[in-house]
Design a protein around this motif. Sequence first.
Motif, PDB file in Angstrom:
ATOM      1  N   LEU A 197       0.704  -1.310   0.059  1.00 22.69           N
ATOM      2  CA  LEU A 197       0.193  -0.236  -0.050  1.00 22.69           C
ATOM      3  C   LEU A 197       0.910   1.354   0.090  1.00 22.69           C
ATOM      4  CD1 LEU A 197      -2.710  -1.141   2.432  1.00 22.69           C
ATOM      5  CD2 LEU A 197      -2.811  -0.965   0.170  1.00 22.69           C
ATOM      6  N   THR A 198       2.071   1.156   0.574  1.00 22.65           N
ATOM      7  CA  THR A 198       2.851   2.447   0.730  1.00 22.65           C
ATOM      8  C   THR A 198       3.309   2.387  -0.775  1.00 22.65           C
ATOM      9  OG1 THR A 198       3.660   1.934   3.056  1.00 22.65           O
ATOM     10  CG2 THR A 198       5.043   3.236   1.664  1.00 22.65           C
ATOM     11  N   GLN A 199       3.895   1.635  -1.426  1.00 27.70           N
ATOM     12  CA  GLN A 199       4.298   1.644  -2.694  1.00 27.70           C
ATOM     13  C   GLN A 199       3.356   2.235  -3.774  1.00 27.70           C
ATOM     14  OE1 GLN A 199       7.424   1.562  -3.683  1.00 27.70           O
ATOM     15  NE2 GLN A 199       8.132   1.069  -1.862  1.00 27.70           N
ATOM     16  N   ALA A 200       1.999   1.496  -3.487  1.00 27.09           N
ATOM     17  CA  ALA A 200       0.907   2.019  -4.472  1.00 27.09           C
ATOM     18  C   ALA A 200       0.649   3.404  -4.121  1.00 27.09           C
ATOM     19  CB  ALA A 200      -0.288   1.038  -3.943  1.00 27.09           C
ATOM     20  N   TRP A 201       0.823   4.039  -3.048  1.00 29.95           N
ATOM     21  CA  TRP A 201       0.415   5.535  -2.619  1.00 29.95           C
ATOM     22  C   TRP A 201       1.475   6.324  -3.407  1.00 29.95           C
ATOM     23  CZ3 TRP A 201      -2.946   8.985  -1.779  1.00 29.95           C
ATOM     24  CH2 TRP A 201      -2.761  10.280  -1.481  1.00 29.95           C
ATOM     25  N   PHE A 202       2.676   5.746  -3.251  1.00 28.36           N
ATOM     26  CA  PHE A 202       3.848   6.565  -3.970  1.00 28.36           C
ATOM     27  C   PHE A 202       3.885   6.727  -5.287  1.00 28.36           C
ATOM     28  CE2 PHE A 202       8.004   6.154  -5.858  1.00 28.36           C
ATOM     29  CZ  PHE A 202       8.444   7.408  -5.579  1.00 28.36           C
ATOM     30  N   MET A 203       3.451   5.418  -5.946  1.00 29.43           N
ATOM     31  CA  MET A 203       3.297   5.529  -7.472  1.00 29.43           C
ATOM     32  C   MET A 203       1.999   6.420  -7.804  1.00 29.43           C
ATOM     33  SD  MET A 203       3.720   1.510  -8.254  1.00 29.43           S
ATOM     34  CE  MET A 203       5.241   0.489  -7.840  1.00 29.43           C
ATOM     35  N   MET A 204       0.878   6.440  -7.362  1.00 32.00           N
ATOM     36  CA  MET A 204       0.033   7.370  -7.531  1.00 32.00           C
ATOM     37  C   MET A 204       0.363   8.652  -7.185  1.00 32.00           C
ATOM     38  SD  MET A 204      -2.511   5.978  -9.036  1.00 32.00           S
ATOM     39  CE  MET A 204      -3.734   7.219  -8.975  1.00 32.00           C
ATOM     40  N   SER A 205       0.905   9.179  -6.250  1.00 34.90           N
ATOM     41  CA  SER A 205       1.400  10.430  -5.928  1.00 34.90           C
ATOM     42  C   SER A 205       2.345  10.961  -7.079  1.00 34.90           C
ATOM     43  CB  SER A 205       2.129  10.462  -4.593  1.00 34.90           C
ATOM     44  OG  SER A 205       3.308   9.625  -4.515  1.00 34.90           O
ATOM     45  N   VAL A 206       2.994  10.332  -7.704  1.00 36.40           N
ATOM     46  CA  VAL A 206       4.258  10.721  -8.537  1.00 36.40           C
ATOM     47  C   VAL A 206       3.661  10.690  -9.903  1.00 36.40           C
ATOM     48  CG1 VAL A 206       6.191   9.950  -7.182  1.00 36.40           C
ATOM     49  CG2 VAL A 206       5.242   8.316  -9.068  1.00 36.40           C
ATOM     50  N   SER A 207       2.590   9.916 -10.158  1.00 30.55           N
ATOM     51  CA  SER A 207       1.923   9.962 -11.631  1.00 30.55           C
ATOM     52  C   SER A 207       0.530  10.378 -11.795  1.00 30.55           C
ATOM     53  CB  SER A 207       2.056   8.430 -12.015  1.00 30.55           C
ATOM     54  OG  SER A 207       1.395   7.651 -11.312  1.00 30.55           O
ATOM     55  N   GLY A 208      -0.272  10.886 -10.895  1.00 29.54           N
ATOM     56  CA  GLY A 208      -1.413  11.057 -10.796  1.00 29.54           C
ATOM     57  C   GLY A 208      -1.773  12.399 -11.406  1.00 29.54           C
TER      58      GLY A 208
ATOM     59  N   VAL B  98       7.228   6.650 -12.461  1.00 32.42           N
ATOM     60  CA  VAL B  98       7.214   5.319 -11.199  1.00 32.42           C
ATOM     61  C   VAL B  98       8.669   4.506 -11.657  1.00 32.42           C
ATOM     62  CG1 VAL B  98       6.063   3.422 -10.665  1.00 32.42           C
ATOM     63  CG2 VAL B  98       4.828   5.352 -11.211  1.00 32.42           C
ATOM     64  N   GLY B  99       8.960   4.258 -12.946  1.00 28.66           N
ATOM     65  CA  GLY B  99      10.107   3.481 -13.245  1.00 28.66           C
ATOM     66  C   GLY B  99      11.373   4.072 -13.010  1.00 28.66           C
ATOM     67  N   ALA B 100      11.432   5.377 -13.151  1.00 31.98           N
ATOM     68  CA  ALA B 100      12.769   6.044 -12.564  1.00 31.98           C
ATOM     69  C   ALA B 100      12.779   6.105 -10.929  1.00 31.98           C
ATOM     70  CB  ALA B 100      12.736   7.779 -13.178  1.00 31.98           C
ATOM     71  N   ALA B 101      11.541   6.250 -10.358  1.00 38.28           N
ATOM     72  CA  ALA B 101      11.953   6.221  -8.745  1.00 38.28           C
ATOM     73  C   ALA B 101      12.218   5.113  -8.481  1.00 38.28           C
ATOM     74  CB  ALA B 101      10.419   6.764  -8.325  1.00 38.28           C
ATOM     75  N   VAL B 102      11.532   4.015  -8.831  1.00 37.42           N
ATOM     76  CA  VAL B 102      11.788   2.626  -8.491  1.00 37.42           C
ATOM     77  C   VAL B 102      13.457   2.364  -8.895  1.00 37.42           C
ATOM     78  CG1 VAL B 102      11.456   0.023  -8.642  1.00 37.42           C
ATOM     79  CG2 VAL B 102       9.529   1.738  -8.565  1.00 37.42           C
ATOM     80  N   ALA B 103      13.741   2.766  -9.951  1.00 39.67           N
ATOM     81  CA  ALA B 103      15.266   2.441 -10.455  1.00 39.67           C
ATOM     82  C   ALA B 103      16.174   3.120  -9.371  1.00 39.67           C
ATOM     83  CB  ALA B 103      15.258   2.605 -11.669  1.00 39.67           C
TER      84      ALA B 103
ATOM     85  N   CYS C  70      21.412   4.048 -14.429  1.00 38.58           N
ATOM     86  CA  CYS C  70      20.508   3.039 -14.262  1.00 38.58           C
ATOM     87  C   CYS C  70      18.962   3.555 -14.368  1.00 38.58           C
ATOM     88  CB  CYS C  70      20.449   1.987 -13.018  1.00 38.58           C
ATOM     89  SG  CYS C  70      19.876   2.857 -11.531  1.00 38.58           S
ATOM     90  N   VAL C  71      18.764   4.645 -13.839  1.00 42.08           N
ATOM     91  CA  VAL C  71      17.549   5.605 -14.015  1.00 42.08           C
ATOM     92  C   VAL C  71      17.246   5.835 -15.515  1.00 42.08           C
ATOM     93  CG1 VAL C  71      16.385   7.708 -13.411  1.00 42.08           C
ATOM     94  CG2 VAL C  71      17.607   6.428 -11.602  1.00 42.08           C
ATOM     95  N   ASN C  72      18.347   6.469 -16.238  1.00 39.50           N
ATOM     96  CA  ASN C  72      18.024   6.799 -17.507  1.00 39.50           C
ATOM     97  C   ASN C  72      17.901   5.660 -18.320  1.00 39.50           C
ATOM     98  OD1 ASN C  72      18.616   8.445 -19.979  1.00 39.50           O
ATOM     99  ND2 ASN C  72      20.406   7.435 -20.345  1.00 39.50           N
ATOM    100  N   ALA C  73      18.604   4.444 -18.201  1.00 42.24           N
ATOM    101  CA  ALA C  73      18.357   3.271 -18.985  1.00 42.24           C
ATOM    102  C   ALA C  73      16.802   2.900 -18.509  1.00 42.24           C
ATOM    103  CB  ALA C  73      19.345   2.143 -18.555  1.00 42.24           C
ATOM    104  N   THR C  74      16.422   3.008 -17.406  1.00 40.97           N
ATOM    105  CA  THR C  74      15.107   2.440 -16.909  1.00 40.97           C
ATOM    106  C   THR C  74      13.948   3.087 -17.732  1.00 40.97           C
ATOM    107  OG1 THR C  74      15.767   1.630 -14.941  1.00 40.97           O
ATOM    108  CG2 THR C  74      13.599   2.361 -15.155  1.00 40.97           C
ATOM    109  N   VAL C  75      13.943   4.539 -17.866  1.00 41.88           N
ATOM    110  CA  VAL C  75      13.148   5.411 -18.628  1.00 41.88           C
ATOM    111  C   VAL C  75      13.110   5.105 -20.118  1.00 41.88           C
ATOM    112  CG1 VAL C  75      12.584   7.733 -19.233  1.00 41.88           C
ATOM    113  CG2 VAL C  75      13.295   7.266 -16.950  1.00 41.88           C
TER     114      VAL C  75
END
Length: 303
Positions: free
Chosen positions: A83-94, A150-155, A270-275
Amino acid sequence: MQSATTDTEGPAADPEIENAGESPPEWQVPTVLRPIARLVLWAWRTLLGSIGTFGRLVLLATDSFYGLFRDIVKMNHPWKETLTQAWFMMSVSGWPAILISVPLGAIIEIQVGSLASQVGATSQAGAMGGIGVIQQAAPMISGILMGGAVGAAVAADLGARKIREEIDAIRTLGINPNHRLIAPRLAAMFIVGPLMCILVVFVGLSTIYTMTLLQGGVPGAFFNSFAAFASTTDLIIAVVKTVIFGLLVVLVAGQRGFEASGGPKGVADCVNATVVLGVMTTFAANVLITQLLSIWFPMKLGF
């Protein structure tokens, strides 16, 4: 004294003997063919590296999904982390999804409305634009935003953990990092994906409906034509596509983060490659899924 020193050193090394068993040196390749040889060698190494990267991605996905389903069945899944990760993903992409959906819906309505007016199908313009939003725009906007934000934040998170040797510490404690770090993010994507898709569909359709009314359209004609073109299956397919795109982004970000090296520069790489890989994977998956759906579920009009 000098002669004794010479005897102990032995004969001079023969370059042909030293190169025995190795690849032919570059001087043996004709000068004209050297650029072609370098290009072929680069292509071969790139192909082998791509196959290895894809293999590691498949292993990561298999192990992560296995850990996810096993922990859910055993009621040992960290739902709080999910749930913490879900809220974080929605907050950065909503909010970016909303800000992109409004102008995109307006552009679609303007272009489709202009074409529909030329062929005498003005009453169908809003519905056709809405179908475009549901079938293509909503999954693609969601996938691109998740690949970029989301991908950049996770990476970045996993890459920083790898640089600080936290991943190695987790393995030392006997904990599988795929199950502890990747599986909760995959579970979160099953929550975020549908919500993101529905948000983009709602905002896009609202924009198209508003633009239709501003252009003198009739609400009844909009809804009648929309019901003739759209169906519940279209929305379900859009949600499933969004979830697939999100899962691919999380897996790509996880692999890039786990393989980060070289300090802060390695995290940035790694962030650049992820995006880049996340967006390219989303487009490739969308083309494949759309082609398959056009075969299995051809569009039918409800007239």
